[in-house]
Scaffold this active site. Sequence first.
Site, PDB file in Angstrom:
ATOM      1  N   LYS A   1       0.836  -1.209   0.000  1.00  0.00           N
ATOM      2  CA  LYS A   1       0.000   0.000   0.000  1.00  0.00           C
ATOM      3  C   LYS A   1       0.872   1.261   0.000  1.00  0.00           C
ATOM      4  CE  LYS A   1      -3.829   2.442   0.364  1.00  0.00           C
ATOM      5  NZ  LYS A   1      -3.590   3.598   1.179  1.00  0.00           N
TER       6      LYS A   1
ATOM      7  N   GLU B   1       0.680   6.858  -6.627  1.00  0.00           N
ATOM      8  CA  GLU B   1      -0.449   7.800  -6.666  1.00  0.00           C
ATOM      9  C   GLU B   1       0.051   9.239  -6.613  1.00  0.00           C
ATOM     10  OE1 GLU B   1      -3.395   8.781  -3.179  1.00  0.00           O
ATOM     11  OE2 GLU B   1      -3.959   6.855  -4.076  1.00  0.00           O
TER      12      GLU B   1
END
Length: 308
Positions: free
Chosen positions: A170, A177
């Site tokens: 993550k 991102e």
Amino acid sequence: MPTKVQLGLVGLGKMGFNMRERIRAAGHDVVGFDRDPDVTDAASLAEMVERLAAPRLVWIMVPAGDPTRRTVAELGELLSAGDLVIDGGNSRFTDDTHNAELLAGRKIGYLDCGVSGGVWGRENGYALMVGGAADDVERAMPVFDALRPEGPREEGFAHAGAVGAGHYAKMIHNGIEYGLMQAYAEGFELLEAADVIKDVPAVIKAWQRGTVVRSWLLDLLVRALDHDPELDDLRGYVDDSGEGRWTVEEAINLAVPAPVISAALFSRFRSRQDDSPAMRAVASLRNQFGGHAVHQAGPTSGSGSTQG
């Protein structure tokens, strides 16, 4: 029929609240605990645990760092051997080893789960990246299946590896991102600055189909531009959750070049400076060695000297 499970969910904020509703919609029993009396199902963490049938399954969705560590420690005192704890927050992967060892001393299992989906996850599902023992992952699979998007499991769920792997995955996801958002943002600014472009929102909207830059992030940018075509209702101040920093630190530790992610992180730092001291220093140096014009602070601007 899928196996019905009972889950304790600690933390009913923006993510946790929606996750509770999605899991319930899949037919499972969720007992949630939050300090907010308007959303909690139990008056205390202890009451939540008491309402769960052994062997218990508890999911934590509280802020990373001390809040998560304290919650894990408190659960360690309340739970029993054979129970299982899942940290679904944005903890640093290095915290997972400590949490797992603390609970293992009481024969309580531990999984770390990176969760992506934001406020849209209740409707669209969440991408899940899990670290821990295979037996524990299988035990919690009904919950993972309730949370992940519809479609093939492997397109929304991954057992990434041992404890810590879920949060590591993550962390890298969030670093990527950062880079993607920065690229879109810089493209937006270039379009805004170009006199030849008369309708910036229309150009960006046209990228949504058929182009290689189409993505959900692009769709969200279009949505924002539909609401505020010049994005001038917002101040250009951007926080970072910590995972971008951790990604860059890992790039340094592993000697892996990550210039895009690093630059995106530093751009966020710059966004918090109304008048960047670094840029003032750069302007001063350019003036000193090349006589380049500088803008004086205050209501008026001027140029510097023309020294060589």
